[in-house]
Design a protein around this motif. Structure first.
Motif, PDB file in Angstrom:
ATOM      1  N   MET A 171      37.498   6.888  26.582  1.00 55.71           N
ATOM      2  CA  MET A 171      36.961   5.593  26.165  1.00 55.71           C
ATOM      3  C   MET A 171      35.524   5.419  26.632  1.00 55.71           C
ATOM      4  O   MET A 171      34.683   4.879  25.912  1.00 55.71           O
ATOM      5  CB  MET A 171      37.837   4.463  26.707  1.00 55.71           C
ATOM      6  N   GLY A 172      35.224   5.885  27.860  1.00 50.82           N
ATOM      7  CA  GLY A 172      33.868   5.763  28.383  1.00 50.82           C
ATOM      8  C   GLY A 172      32.873   6.559  27.558  1.00 50.82           C
ATOM      9  O   GLY A 172      31.801   6.062  27.193  1.00 50.82           O
ATOM     10  N   ILE A 173      33.222   7.796  27.241  1.00 44.37           N
ATOM     11  CA  ILE A 173      32.339   8.668  26.447  1.00 44.37           C
ATOM     12  C   ILE A 173      32.128   8.085  25.048  1.00 44.37           C
ATOM     13  O   ILE A 173      31.001   8.001  24.543  1.00 44.37           O
ATOM     14  CB  ILE A 173      32.927  10.083  26.351  1.00 44.37           C
ATOM     15  N   GLU A 174      33.227   7.664  24.400  1.00 43.55           N
ATOM     16  CA  GLU A 174      33.140   7.155  23.023  1.00 43.55           C
ATOM     17  C   GLU A 174      32.399   5.814  22.959  1.00 43.55           C
ATOM     18  O   GLU A 174      31.617   5.579  22.032  1.00 43.55           O
ATOM     19  CB  GLU A 174      34.545   7.020  22.447  1.00 43.55           C
ATOM     20  N   SER A 175      32.635   4.938  23.952  1.00 44.86           N
ATOM     21  CA  SER A 175      31.949   3.635  23.970  1.00 44.86           C
ATOM     22  C   SER A 175      30.444   3.830  24.128  1.00 44.86           C
ATOM     23  O   SER A 175      29.648   3.156  23.451  1.00 44.86           O
ATOM     24  CB  SER A 175      32.492   2.763  25.107  1.00 44.86           C
ATOM     25  N   LEU A 176      30.059   4.742  25.021  1.00 42.54           N
ATOM     26  CA  LEU A 176      28.638   5.018  25.222  1.00 42.54           C
ATOM     27  C   LEU A 176      28.013   5.569  23.939  1.00 42.54           C
ATOM     28  O   LEU A 176      26.897   5.181  23.554  1.00 42.54           O
ATOM     29  CB  LEU A 176      28.468   6.024  26.364  1.00 42.54           C
TER      30      LEU A 176
ATOM     31  N   ILE B  50      49.103  -2.218  20.915  1.00 46.15           N
ATOM     32  CA  ILE B  50      48.877  -2.131  22.362  1.00 46.15           C
ATOM     33  C   ILE B  50      47.391  -2.280  22.667  1.00 46.15           C
ATOM     34  O   ILE B  50      46.997  -2.971  23.614  1.00 46.15           O
ATOM     35  CB  ILE B  50      49.416  -0.797  22.923  1.00 46.15           C
ATOM     36  N   GLY B  51      46.541  -1.642  21.848  1.00 48.58           N
ATOM     37  CA  GLY B  51      45.097  -1.781  22.014  1.00 48.58           C
ATOM     38  C   GLY B  51      44.631  -3.210  21.828  1.00 48.58           C
ATOM     39  O   GLY B  51      43.747  -3.691  22.535  1.00 48.58           O
ATOM     40  N   THR B  52      45.244  -3.910  20.877  1.00 49.74           N
ATOM     41  CA  THR B  52      44.895  -5.319  20.635  1.00 49.74           C
ATOM     42  C   THR B  52      45.254  -6.183  21.827  1.00 49.74           C
ATOM     43  O   THR B  52      44.468  -7.041  22.247  1.00 49.74           O
ATOM     44  CB  THR B  52      45.621  -5.834  19.371  1.00 49.74           C
ATOM     45  N   VAL B  53      46.439  -5.988  22.381  1.00 44.79           N
ATOM     46  CA  VAL B  53      46.863  -6.747  23.566  1.00 44.79           C
ATOM     47  C   VAL B  53      45.913  -6.470  24.729  1.00 44.79           C
ATOM     48  O   VAL B  53      45.530  -7.380  25.473  1.00 44.79           O
ATOM     49  CB  VAL B  53      48.312  -6.396  23.953  1.00 44.79           C
TER      50      VAL B  53
ATOM     51  N   PHE C  88      35.368  -4.915  18.833  1.00 48.91           N
ATOM     52  CA  PHE C  88      36.479  -4.620  17.931  1.00 48.91           C
ATOM     53  C   PHE C  88      36.667  -3.134  17.666  1.00 48.91           C
ATOM     54  O   PHE C  88      37.736  -2.708  17.253  1.00 48.91           O
ATOM     55  CB  PHE C  88      36.325  -5.403  16.623  1.00 48.91           C
ATOM     56  N   VAL C  89      35.643  -2.346  17.941  1.00 48.80           N
ATOM     57  CA  VAL C  89      35.810  -0.897  17.784  1.00 48.80           C
ATOM     58  C   VAL C  89      36.632  -0.342  18.945  1.00 48.80           C
ATOM     59  O   VAL C  89      37.146   0.772  18.885  1.00 48.80           O
ATOM     60  CB  VAL C  89      34.434  -0.201  17.686  1.00 48.80           C
ATOM     61  N   ILE C  90      36.765  -1.128  20.020  1.00 52.91           N
ATOM     62  CA  ILE C  90      37.596  -0.718  21.154  1.00 52.91           C
ATOM     63  C   ILE C  90      39.048  -0.517  20.729  1.00 52.91           C
ATOM     64  O   ILE C  90      39.721   0.408  21.196  1.00 52.91           O
ATOM     65  CB  ILE C  90      37.513  -1.767  22.288  1.00 52.91           C
ATOM     66  N   ILE C  91      39.551  -1.375  19.829  1.00 50.66           N
ATOM     67  CA  ILE C  91      40.965  -1.302  19.441  1.00 50.66           C
ATOM     68  C   ILE C  91      41.300   0.019  18.759  1.00 50.66           C
ATOM     69  O   ILE C  91      42.217   0.718  19.210  1.00 50.66           O
ATOM     70  CB  ILE C  91      41.358  -2.500  18.545  1.00 50.66           C
TER      71      ILE C  91
END
Length: 242
Positions: free
Chosen positions: A227-232, A153-156, A126-129
């Motif tokens: 997104m890759g940097i923040e997700s990691l 858009i992030g939710t979709v 859920f932090v992805i959105i």
């Protein structure tokens, strides 16, 4: 002909629906026939039709659907946030069944990592959105959407990921049947590729008429890097804290 009164609020009805509360004008006494036809079958069909229509649009036109939703065309779609919770629940169930039926799939010494992702997968997903929304707000600034619209858009995009994850889990479950293992192993790999590409497909589909192809390509690439940097970073922080 005298207009009928709405059985819900008492206002006069001159159309198919009450203009005050929205209840249908043909609402009448419940009979065995209306109970089955309208209250039971009708409500199930209405919910299922919107549910599967929304899933179809997410898979085959995610960006276009998101932009339609943002522009106000929402009545034909299932509530996005209810759908998010439903799909997340199905994903948890299918993964649980897969690991239960195939314990050999858990590598030795990795139980702590699996426990971590099982416990905090909801937080991570859920932090992805908000991450997508904030990053896309700056990367696709020319479109002049506000942060809440980018949130949609992030939710979709996340909904598409959850649908593909569910498909992947189901493929893995069926793949436990040895005669079909090779075929479903190919499907499993294909679904992983689609998972990785789905956010790119969503944003390309949403903004393909607003940017040139090279402009859209570098913007989507930048979005992926961020997104890759923040997700990691999120995973490392959660893993060290908890």
């Amino acid at each position: 002909m005298n207009p009928k009164s709405c059985l819900n609020c008492g206002h006069k009805i001159s159309d198919e629906f009450c203009s005050h509360c929205g209840q249908k004008a043909d609402t009448a006494r419940i009979t065995p026939q209306t109970l089955i036809k309208t209250d039971i079958l009708g409500s199930i069909w209405h919910i299922e039709a919107r549910f599967f229509r929304t899933v179809k649009h997410i898979l085959f036109g995610p960006g276009r659907m998101a932009m339609d939703y943002i522009s106000g065309k929402r009545i034909k779609y299932y509530n996005l946030f209810s759908l998010l919770l439903i799909l997340f629940g199905f994903n948890v169930l299918t993964m649980h069944f897969y690991l239960h039926l195939n314990p050999a799939e858990i590598p030795e010494g990795s139980s702590n990592i699996l426990d971590f992702f099982s416990k905090y997968s909801k937080t991570i997903l859920f932090v992805i959105i908000p991450m997508l929304a904030v990053n896309a707000f700056f990367v696709f600034k020319r479109k002049k959407l506000n942060i809440a619209e980018h949130f949609i858009i992030g939710t979709v995009s996340l909904l598409g990921i959850l649908i593909l994850l569910l498909f992947n889990d189901m493929v893995s479950l069926i793949g436990l049947w040895k005669p079909a293992a090779k075929i479903f192993a190919i499907l499993d790999k294909a679904s992983v590729v689609l998972l990785a590409l789905f956010p790119a497909v969503t944003y390309w589909n949403a903004f393909k008429n607003s940017y040139s192809k090279p402009g859209l390509l570098w913007r989507v690439s930048v979005l992926y890097v961020l997104m890759g940097i923040e997700s990691l970073a999120v995973i490392i922080v959660l893993f060290r804290i908890f």
